[in-house]
Motif scaffolding. Structure first.
Motif, PDB file in Angstrom:
ATOM      1  N   ARG A   1      23.110  20.695  37.216  1.00 50.25           N
ATOM      2  CA  ARG A   1      24.740  20.788  37.058  1.00 50.25           C
ATOM      3  C   ARG A   1      26.574  21.148  37.495  1.00 50.25           C
ATOM      4  NH1 ARG A   1      22.972  22.842  31.310  1.00 50.25           N
ATOM      5  NH2 ARG A   1      21.496  20.256  30.622  1.00 50.25           N
TER       6      ARG A   1
ATOM      7  N   SER B   1      23.552  17.837  44.645  1.00 51.47           N
ATOM      8  CA  SER B   1      24.217  19.050  43.333  1.00 51.47           C
ATOM      9  C   SER B   1      24.905  20.211  44.390  1.00 51.47           C
ATOM     10  CB  SER B   1      24.281  18.774  42.021  1.00 51.47           C
ATOM     11  OG  SER B   1      25.003  19.782  41.434  1.00 51.47           O
TER      12      SER B   1
ATOM     13  N   ARG C   1      30.804  12.997  40.434  1.00 50.83           N
ATOM     14  CA  ARG C   1      29.211  12.790  40.925  1.00 50.83           C
ATOM     15  C   ARG C   1      28.246  12.651  42.137  1.00 50.83           C
ATOM     16  NH1 ARG C   1      24.764  12.146  37.802  1.00 50.83           N
ATOM     17  NH2 ARG C   1      25.751  12.019  36.222  1.00 50.83           N
TER      18      ARG C   1
ATOM     19  N   GLN D   1      29.357  19.001  37.584  1.00 53.68           N
ATOM     20  CA  GLN D   1      30.195  19.107  36.106  1.00 53.68           C
ATOM     21  C   GLN D   1      31.152  20.596  35.796  1.00 53.68           C
ATOM     22  OE1 GLN D   1      26.775  18.251  34.543  1.00 53.68           O
ATOM     23  NE2 GLN D   1      27.869  16.467  33.508  1.00 53.68           N
TER      24      GLN D   1
END
Length: 197
Positions: A153, A177, A162, A156
Motif C-alpha cells: 500500500r 510498491s 500504480r 497509495q
C-alpha cells in the motif's frame, strides 16, 4: 552499474497468527512466494525475480492465506519450487548487493534457509554475499503517513502511480510498491541510508 534489491515475501499464515506472532503449535512462517526487483542507483527497476514455493511442514495452504494473497493450492502444487531451490535462486539474484525489505523479512529468509538445511537440503549460495537491511524505519521517518501501511500500500499512501501490474500481498507487486516509495522519497526527501548501494 551499482544496483540494490528490494524484496518481499508471502509466507504461511492463519487467522490470528500475526497477532500471536506464529506461536500456535505447528505454525511456521514457511515461504510460499518470493518477489524481488533489482534497482539501479537512479532507482529504476531493471530486473525481477519471482518464485512460488511449496511449504513442507504445512503443505496445505490455509483459507486465510489464500484469501489474503490470492495464491491458491493448485498453483503452489503445480508451480511451486522446493524451498532450497527457490531460496538459492533468490540469494543468487541478490548476490553481491544489498537486499532491502519493508520489515524484517530477512529473518523469515533465515528461518527458511535453516529449516531447509536441517532437512539436509543444500541452499546455494548462502547469506554471506548479501547484505540485508530493513528499510521500513527510513521510509516511516521520512513519510510518517506510511507507518500503518503494509508494503503493498505504500504507493497509495504516498499518492504515487500504480507501480506494476498486480495487487497487494503479491510479493512481486509489493516489491515494486516499496521500490516506488524509495524512488519517490529519494527524489523529494533524502538519499538512501549508507550501505544500500
Amino acid at each position: 552499474m551499482s544496483t540494490y534489491v528490494v524484496f518481499d515475501l508471502e509466507f504461511t499464515t492463519w487467522r490470528g497468527a500475526l497477532e500471536q506472532d506464529w506461536e500456535a503449535p505447528g505454525q511456521l512462517r514457511e515461504i510460499v512466494q518470493i518477489g524481488a526487483v533489482r534497482v539501479t542507483g537512479s532507482h529504476e527497476v531493471v530486473d525481477s525475480y519471482e518464485a512460488l514455493v511449496r511449504p513442507v511442514v504445512n503443505p496445505e495452504l490455509s483459507g486465510h492465506f489464500t484469501e489474503l494473497t490470492g495464491i491458491d493450492q493448485e498453483s503452489v502444487d503445480r508451480e511451486g519450487l522446493p524451498p532450497a531451490e527457490a531460496l538459492g535462486g533468490f540469494l543468487e539474484f541478490c548476490r553481491g548487493r544489498t537486499a532491502l525489505s519493508y520489515g524484517n523479512d530477512m529473518v523469515v529468509v533465515g528461518e527458511n534457509v535453516g529449516w531447509a538445511r536441517l532437512r539436509g537440503e543444500e541452499v546455494k549460495p548462502g547469506f554471506l554475499d548479501v547484505a540485508f537491511l530493513n528499510i521500513r524505519p527510513w521510509i516511516n521517518t521520512l513519510a510518517p503517513a506510511t507507518a500503518a501501511a503494509n508494503s503493498g500500500r505504500l504507493w497509495q499512501v504516498l499518492g504515487l502511480p500504480r507501480p506494476a501490474a498486480g495487487a497487494e500481498h503479491s510479493a512481486l507487486f509489493d516489491s515494486h510498491s516499496v521500490a516506488a516509495a524509495i524512488r519517490h522519497l529519494c527524489a523529494t526527501a533524502a538519499p538512501l541510508p549508507p550501505g544500500c548501494l
